[in-house]
Design an enzyme around this catalytic site. Structure first.
Site, PDB file in Angstrom:
ATOM      1  N   GLU A  42       0.833  -1.204   0.000  1.00 57.11           N
ATOM      2  CA  GLU A  42       0.000   0.000   0.000  1.00 57.11           C
ATOM      3  C   GLU A  42       0.867   1.253   0.000  1.00 57.11           C
ATOM      4  OE1 GLU A  42      -3.123  -0.142  -1.154  1.00 57.11           O
ATOM      5  OE2 GLU A  42      -3.600  -1.512   0.489  1.00 57.11           O
ATOM      6  N   GLY A 134     -16.574   4.503  -3.467  1.00 54.81           N
ATOM      7  CA  GLY A 134     -15.790   5.151  -2.408  1.00 54.81           C
ATOM      8  C   GLY A 134     -15.390   4.200  -1.294  1.00 54.81           C
ATOM      9  N   ASP A 185      -4.371   0.595  -9.566  1.00 52.77           N
ATOM     10  CA  ASP A 185      -5.799   0.294  -9.712  1.00 52.77           C
ATOM     11  C   ASP A 185      -6.178   0.067 -11.180  1.00 52.77           C
ATOM     12  OD1 ASP A 185      -5.563   0.865  -7.077  1.00 52.77           O
ATOM     13  OD2 ASP A 185      -6.825   2.649  -7.081  1.00 52.77           O
ATOM     14  N   TYR A 235      -3.559  12.341   0.447  1.00 53.12           N
ATOM     15  CA  TYR A 235      -2.864  11.495  -0.532  1.00 53.12           C
ATOM     16  C   TYR A 235      -1.778  12.279  -1.280  1.00 53.12           C
ATOM     17  CZ  TYR A 235      -2.303   7.934  -4.202  1.00 53.12           C
ATOM     18  OH  TYR A 235      -1.782   6.995  -5.070  1.00 53.12           O
TER      19      TYR A 235
HETATM   20  C1  GAF Z   1      -5.296   4.601  -4.153  1.00 53.20           C
HETATM   21  C2  GAF Z   1      -4.507   4.961  -5.403  1.00 53.20           C
HETATM   22  F1  GAF Z   1      -5.354   5.188  -6.446  1.00 53.20           F
HETATM   23  C3  GAF Z   1      -3.508   3.864  -5.771  1.00 53.20           C
HETATM   24  O1  GAF Z   1      -2.736   4.269  -6.867  1.00 53.20           O
HETATM   25  C4  GAF Z   1      -2.622   3.508  -4.578  1.00 53.20           C
HETATM   26  O2  GAF Z   1      -1.654   4.492  -4.357  1.00 53.20           O
HETATM   27  C5  GAF Z   1      -3.469   3.267  -3.323  1.00 53.20           C
HETATM   28  O3  GAF Z   1      -4.380   4.334  -3.074  1.00 53.20           O
HETATM   29  C6  GAF Z   1      -2.624   3.087  -2.094  1.00 53.20           C
HETATM   30  O4  GAF Z   1      -1.851   1.932  -2.212  1.00 53.20           O
HETATM   31  O5  GAF Z   1      -6.098   3.486  -4.399  1.00 53.20           O
END
Ligand code: GAF
Length: 391
Positions: A42, A134, A185, A235
């Site tokens: 992650e 979400g 993703d 983020y």
């Molecule tokens: C979100 C982001 F879209 C992914 O790219 C990834 O960074 C994730 O958070 C964390 O692992 O889903």
């Protein structure tokens, strides 16, 4: 009890019938793409590290047809907040570009139209999704990749390069939704394969399939049904912190950094940054190790790594929340559970738990009894990535 996952056929039928009601004719082409659950790895993708997701049986489906002119109409059957469900926009002409706007959900659609590699004809379409919105299981990426797959059918131009398709969808999210996500993703939504998890090297954007078909082992997804609306900057802030520190350490990305390197820079970093970087470095190696453990059917080691990952996300990267911590603590109490962790970006959404098949019911009951909110449970096998649908 685990929630039933609607079949793809049901989704296609519902979308086609809504299309007929809305536009007065049958749709001609369709595409679908799954959400994902990340087993481990992650906040490593934007650091060029490893991630280890699998595609879910929950999908987004897009059905539609070409129309004359340059005006498109897209209807969503999913409840995206209180947004308008019908979006109108024009295919951009040479001197014109598509811009994000409202309704917000349509920005993912417009972004993919703008980033599509090839020429997009005008179209009408209906979208439906069984991916929880979400919930940290990539409802956005599944919408982008389903849209891209639909456009490939519409334009008669299938891309021969799946990485380019995933990157186009990632760019749509950056530029039209303002979210500087990594590649995980979109890549797993394109490349997922039934019965397999996928170890993705986010530097080379290549994947290694790892079978996950043991009938005695299951994946349980628990939706906390909370989404903490922070400032929305958590983020991007972490991503920036990682990139700036990699630069300071003289590395192309944190993929190249070791714990020893980090110790050498300790007195140049504040305590928070030090912990953030420690998470990324340890998580990249945990993910590599976890893929090998799964290849050896060593679920015990895999589970331990999941728990370490959760603790690191909670204490070092600080992207968990009390609800996710509660769900993980309850899950790992249950006999037959190998490991559990938060999955996705964090601050709400879902946990993922690896457990024995015969422990599923006990785990669900125990987790719900210990959780202060109302959780939703999904038992999911690794599923296929995006594909066209024959109507
Ligand atoms: C979100 C982001 F879209 C992914 O790219 C990834 O960074 C994730 O958070 C964390 O692992 O889903």
């Amino acid at each position: 009890m685990a929630t039933n996952i609607p079949s793809i056929n049901d989704l296609v039928q519902q979308a086609s019938s809504a299309y007929k009601t809305q536009f007065g004719c049958e749709p001609e082409v369709a595409g679908r793409a799954p959400g994902r659950v990340n087993l481990i790895g992650e906040h490593t993708d934007y650091n060029e590290g490893f991630v280890f997701p699998m595609a879910l049986p929950m999908v987004t489906v897009v059905v539609g047809s070409k129309v004359e002119g340059d005006s498109c109409q897209v209807l969503t059957l999913s409840p995206y907040l209180n947004d308008e469900k019908l979006a109108n926009f024009n295919i951009p002409s040479k001197n014109d570009t598509l811009k994000p706007g409202s309704p917000k959900w349509a920005n993912y659609v417009k972004g993919v139209v703008a980033k599509f590699i090839g020429t997009v004809p005008a179209f009408n379409a209906v979208i439906i999704s069984s991916v929880p919105l979400g919930g940290g299981v990539s409802s956005s990426a599944s919408l982008e990749v389903a849209m891209y797959t639909f456009l490939e059918e519409l334009a008669g131009q299938r891309t021969d390069n799946p990485a380019k398709k995933a990157i186009a969808c990632q760019m749509a999210e950056h530029e039209f939704a303002g979210m500087p996500c990594g590649i995980m993703d979109q890549y797993i939504s394109v490349m997922g394969k039934i019965g397999h998890a996928l170890l993705i090297d986010c530097r080379s954007v290549e994947g290694r399939l790892v079978p996950l078909t043991n009938p005695e082992v299951a994946i349980l997804i628990t939706n906390s049904n909370v989404k903490h609306e922070l400032t929305g900057s958590e983020y991007p802030t972490r991503r920036k912190q990682c990139e700036t520190t990699a630069q300071l350490m003289g590395k192309k990305s944190l993929r190249d950094a070791t714990l020893k390197d980090l110790e050498g820079f300790k007195d140049k970093l504040d305590a928070e940054t030090y912990r953030r970087i420690r998470h990324v470095i340890t998580e990249i190696s945990r993910t590599d190790e976890a893929a090998t453990a799964l290849e050896n059917n060593d679920y015990k080691t895999f589970g331990q790594l999941m728990i370490q990952s959760h603790n690191s996300l909670r204490d070092d990267y600080e992207v968990s929340c009390p609800e996710l911590d509660q769900l993980v603590e309850a899950a790992i109490d249950v006999e037959g559970v190998y490991g559990s962790r938060m999955t996705g970006g964090g601050f709400g959404g879902c946990t993922v738990t690896l457990l024995k098949q015969d422990a599923i019911n006990k785990a669900i009951d125990h987790i719900q009894s210990r959780y202060k909110g109302k959780a939703t449970f999904f038992v999911c096998g690794p599923s296929d990535g995006a594909m066209p649908i024959k109507l």
